[in-house]
Enzyme design. Sequence first.
Site, PDB file in Angstrom:
ATOM      1  N   CYS A 102       0.839  -1.203   0.000  1.00 34.76           N
ATOM      2  CA  CYS A 102       0.000   0.000   0.000  1.00 34.76           C
ATOM      3  C   CYS A 102       0.873   1.253   0.000  1.00 34.76           C
ATOM      4  O   CYS A 102       2.032   1.231   0.432  1.00 34.76           O
ATOM      5  CB  CYS A 102      -0.886  -0.021   1.237  1.00 34.76           C
ATOM      6  SG  CYS A 102      -1.924   1.427   1.459  1.00 34.76           S
TER       7      CYS A 102
ATOM      8  N   SER B  64       0.612   3.713   1.893  1.00 36.50           N
ATOM      9  CA  SER B  64       0.887   4.229   3.248  1.00 36.50           C
ATOM     10  C   SER B  64       2.238   3.754   3.769  1.00 36.50           C
ATOM     11  O   SER B  64       2.860   4.439   4.592  1.00 36.50           O
ATOM     12  CB  SER B  64      -0.222   3.810   4.212  1.00 36.50           C
ATOM     13  OG  SER B  64      -1.443   4.369   3.796  1.00 36.50           O
TER      14      SER B  64
ATOM     15  N   HIS C 134       4.557   6.152   2.591  1.00 37.81           N
ATOM     16  CA  HIS C 134       4.522   7.334   3.464  1.00 37.81           C
ATOM     17  C   HIS C 134       5.335   7.098   4.736  1.00 37.81           C
ATOM     18  O   HIS C 134       5.945   8.021   5.273  1.00 37.81           O
ATOM     19  CB  HIS C 134       3.090   7.673   3.879  1.00 37.81           C
ATOM     20  CG  HIS C 134       2.240   8.226   2.781  1.00 37.81           C
ATOM     21  ND1 HIS C 134       2.609   9.298   2.027  1.00 37.81           N
ATOM     22  CD2 HIS C 134       1.026   7.851   2.314  1.00 37.81           C
ATOM     23  CE1 HIS C 134       1.669   9.566   1.145  1.00 37.81           C
ATOM     24  NE2 HIS C 134       0.696   8.695   1.288  1.00 37.81           N
TER      25      HIS C 134
ATOM     26  N   HIS D 195       0.843  -3.511   6.075  1.00 39.38           N
ATOM     27  CA  HIS D 195      -0.375  -3.510   6.900  1.00 39.38           C
ATOM     28  C   HIS D 195      -1.566  -4.053   6.131  1.00 39.38           C
ATOM     29  O   HIS D 195      -2.701  -3.801   6.505  1.00 39.38           O
ATOM     30  CB  HIS D 195      -0.656  -2.083   7.394  1.00 39.38           C
ATOM     31  CG  HIS D 195      -0.929  -1.136   6.266  1.00 39.38           C
ATOM     32  ND1 HIS D 195       0.066  -0.575   5.520  1.00 39.38           N
ATOM     33  CD2 HIS D 195      -2.095  -0.703   5.735  1.00 39.38           C
ATOM     34  CE1 HIS D 195      -0.471   0.183   4.580  1.00 39.38           C
ATOM     35  NE2 HIS D 195      -1.786   0.114   4.681  1.00 39.38           N
TER      36      HIS D 195
ATOM     37  N   CYS E 139      -6.773  -3.563   3.674  1.00 43.17           N
ATOM     38  CA  CYS E 139      -6.671  -2.099   3.596  1.00 43.17           C
ATOM     39  C   CYS E 139      -7.351  -1.590   2.329  1.00 43.17           C
ATOM     40  O   CYS E 139      -8.468  -1.098   2.364  1.00 43.17           O
ATOM     41  CB  CYS E 139      -5.217  -1.615   3.668  1.00 43.17           C
ATOM     42  SG  CYS E 139      -5.135   0.194   3.536  1.00 43.17           S
TER      43      CYS E 139
HETATM   44  C1  CXF Z   1      -3.116   4.292   6.899  1.00 44.01           C
HETATM   45  C2  CXF Z   1      -3.794   5.122   7.920  1.00 44.01           C
HETATM   46  C3  CXF Z   1      -2.817   5.760   8.834  1.00 44.01           C
HETATM   47  C4  CXF Z   1      -1.837   4.807   9.391  1.00 44.01           C
HETATM   48  C5  CXF Z   1      -1.188   3.980   8.355  1.00 44.01           C
HETATM   49  C6  CXF Z   1      -2.167   3.299   7.466  1.00 44.01           C
HETATM   50  N1  CXF Z   1      -4.122   3.723   6.142  1.00 44.01           N
HETATM   51  C7  CXF Z   1      -4.050   2.879   5.133  1.00 44.01           C
HETATM   52  O1  CXF Z   1      -3.306   2.805   4.243  1.00 44.01           O
HETATM   53 ZN    ZN Z   2      -3.051   0.931   3.329  1.00 44.88          ZN
END
Ligand code: CXF
Ligand code: ZN
Length: 374
Positions: free
Chosen positions: A40, A42, A45, A64, A172
């Site tokens: 993903c 994220s 990020h 995740h 997710c």
């Molecule tokens: C995120 C939301 C904030 C924490 C990490 C995961 N959501 C999904 O990708």
């Molecule tokens: Zn995610």
Amino acid sequence: MRTRAAVLRDYNTPWSVEEIELDPPKRGEVLVKMVASGMCHSDEHAYDGHIAGLVPPPPMIGGHEGAGIVQEVGEGVDWLEPGDHVVFGFIPACGRCPSCADGHSNLCDLLATFTEGTQALDATHRHHTLDGKDLGLMCLIGTFAEHTVVNEASCIKVDKDWPLDKGCLLGCGVVTGWGSAVYTAEVEPGDYVAVVGCGGIGSNAIQGAKMAGARVIAAIDPVEFKREKAMEFGATHTFASMEEAQAALGDVTWDRGYDKVIMTMGTGDGDSLGEGFNLGGKRAKIVVTNLHSTTEGSISVPAIMLTMMEKQLRGSLFGSANIRKDIPRLFELYLAGQLNLDDLVTKTYTLDEINDGYEAMRNGENIRGVIVYD
Ligand code: CXF
Ligand code: ZN
């Protein structure tokens, strides 16, 4: 035991695939052998530091969006046993906090532990580097690992015949996107919907909007391949930018603007949100699903339109969905041929190839890359 995991050793350095030490599950915990993990945005990020403060600092184990097979259960876990198949919800559902009790388990109080990425039971770690450093877990699960130990609150038991290499996406991206349209935006039959960003989340917002009966689904993405895929997932129109979509409002929406605008870009920012807001018409719901940087302090929205057009700005976490209800439900929709998971997976990778997968994401080549474990 020893296992292997992709560890973020420092921001903006490649994922380090290395052996780690994994403790056995304690009370309320489960040892799971991973079968598959989606990659993903994220985690990207987490890698680039955009959501520092929200997820554990390095060293941490990413991932995740995963599914696997239970190997061992800790004391008190009486509803799972070795051999059971589980999909992880990226947000645990404790079932006891006010949000869970109120039907909003996507806001479970255990979210407060995301920052450290420790075990929910006692705020300690089960995962360690070989030289003894504790490893935080992305979203309390850390699916970029051959084995992991998680709290039972993150586990959803699914049928052993259901394919986990597709089902992992339900943890997710799929539910987040689908729920952004169905639950947060409350798409209704006949709605005009714009989806801004057509990667792993946006593709599923399109599928959700279609299932909810949208008349028009405008998919907005600068990458041609993603716009093509968007049409396969149910979009009726595509635009390379919000500017292009704005210019076509007359043709596409009779100049009324969209009823629902769903923001699912790789990274949100205040100016883009302003552009999305302007695509909405009277009483439009503008849904913010994509993550903005934790350091961003303002958004550019003409606030007068909140009043004069009754526009509504709504946030969406996990698509306002419920892991226990929606993960099995969407899995069944897939098995019934009503939800497309197969075409979400552009490419599969081994754990050792994780950096290639993220490079492909940066280049806009994948809807979803998926790590498949041996
Ligand atoms: C995120 C939301 C904030 C924490 C990490 C995961 N959501 C999904 O990708
Ligand atoms: Zn995610």
